[in-house]
Every structure is written in C-alpha cells, then in structure tokens.
Design a protein around this motif. Sequence first.
Motif, PDB file in Angstrom:
ATOM      1  N   ALA A 150     -11.759   0.745   2.649  1.00 14.21           N
ATOM      2  CA  ALA A 150     -10.825   0.015   3.502  1.00 14.21           C
ATOM      3  C   ALA A 150     -11.510  -1.155   4.201  1.00 14.21           C
ATOM      4  N   ALA A 153      -3.134   5.007  -1.503  1.00 14.50           N
ATOM      5  CA  ALA A 153      -3.288   5.486  -0.128  1.00 14.50           C
ATOM      6  C   ALA A 153      -4.636   6.170   0.063  1.00 14.50           C
ATOM      7  N   GLY A 154      -5.115   6.871  -0.938  1.00 11.99           N
ATOM      8  CA  GLY A 154      -6.411   7.535  -0.840  1.00 11.99           C
ATOM      9  C   GLY A 154      -7.540   6.538  -0.703  1.00 11.99           C
ATOM     10  N   THR A 213     -14.202   4.315  -7.200  1.00 10.02           N
ATOM     11  CA  THR A 213     -14.270   3.883  -5.805  1.00 10.02           C
ATOM     12  C   THR A 213     -15.406   2.895  -5.596  1.00 10.02           C
ATOM     13  N   TYR A 226      -7.542  11.107  -5.166  1.00 10.64           N
ATOM     14  CA  TYR A 226      -8.204  11.394  -3.884  1.00 10.64           C
ATOM     15  C   TYR A 226      -7.748  12.709  -3.255  1.00 10.64           C
ATOM     16  N   ALA A 234      -7.227   3.518   0.489  1.00  8.37           N
ATOM     17  CA  ALA A 234      -7.033   2.869   1.794  1.00  8.37           C
ATOM     18  C   ALA A 234      -7.573   3.737   2.933  1.00  8.37           C
ATOM     19  N   ARG A 235      -7.683   5.038   2.717  1.00  2.00           N
ATOM     20  CA  ARG A 235      -8.237   5.947   3.726  1.00  2.00           C
ATOM     21  C   ARG A 235      -9.754   6.034   3.656  1.00  2.00           C
ATOM     22  N   HIS A 236     -10.332   5.539   2.586  1.00  4.32           N
ATOM     23  CA  HIS A 236     -11.785   5.596   2.415  1.00  4.32           C
ATOM     24  C   HIS A 236     -12.404   4.607   3.397  1.00  4.32           C
ATOM     25  N   PRO A 237     -13.277   5.068   4.294  1.00  7.17           N
ATOM     26  CA  PRO A 237     -13.761   4.174   5.356  1.00  7.17           C
ATOM     27  C   PRO A 237     -14.470   2.922   4.839  1.00  7.17           C
ATOM     28  N   SER A 242       1.570   7.251   1.283  1.00  3.62           N
ATOM     29  CA  SER A 242       1.021   8.603   1.156  1.00  3.62           C
ATOM     30  C   SER A 242       0.417   8.766  -0.228  1.00  3.62           C
ATOM     31  N   GLN A 254       0.867  -1.184   0.000  1.00  9.45           N
ATOM     32  CA  GLN A 254       0.000   0.000   0.000  1.00  9.45           C
ATOM     33  C   GLN A 254       0.893   1.221   0.000  1.00  9.45           C
ATOM     34  N   HIS A 259      -9.847  -3.056  -4.553  1.00  7.42           N
ATOM     35  CA  HIS A 259      -9.106  -1.860  -4.161  1.00  7.42           C
ATOM     36  C   HIS A 259      -8.768  -1.079  -5.417  1.00  7.42           C
TER      37      HIS A 259
END
Length: 103
Positions: free
Chosen positions: A78, A69-70, A44, A27, A72-75, A20, A17, A53
């Motif tokens: 992820a 990374a963007g 997404t 994102y 992976a930050r999506h609730p 950053s 992943q 992903h």
Amino acid sequence: MSSRSDVADWRTGSVRQCASLCDTCIYHPGNRAHLAPGRVQEITQAAIEAKGHVVCHTTIGIPTPAICAGFARHPIGAARSLALRLVRAGAARLQLITPPKGH
C-alpha cells in the motif's frame, strides 16, 4: 498499460479498489487459489518493486478492474503503490467496489 488492467479512471479522477477480499483471494489464510508455495510472495514482491499493485483476479477482463483488497492491506504494498499514493496525496479519489462473484 492496457485498459483491461488499468485500475484508474482518469475521466473521473478515481482509482478502483475492491472493498473486501473475494472468495478465492490469494491473501486469504490458507491457499484458496491453489498457488504454488511462495507464489503469493513473488506476486506481491514484483508489484512492490514495480511500485504497482495486484489486480483482483475477479476483475481481470471486465471493464472496471480493481486493486486487490488484500494487496491494499499489505503495509509495504500500500505504501509503495503509485495508484494508492495518488489517492493518499489527494490527486485521485478511491472508488471501492464489490468484487464480482463466480471467478
């Protein structure tokens, strides 16, 4: 899945992943990637529905692609991603990488 887009390395038991957002990540606020309106949401949603992903575009075509990374930050992203669920369950190790420059 082809090796060009596989974010898992089953020999090492890891999932890659990006640590950053890359400079042109979809994102980031605004539209640095110059995508059509609504396209980020479409990308997404398709990944979420597939329990997949989004691969960081700067890692596509290199031997070690990685989850964006963007994403992976999506609730929801992820939570639904099979690869990230394997990491949370302890079945795989998270390997954070620095996104390449210049893509």
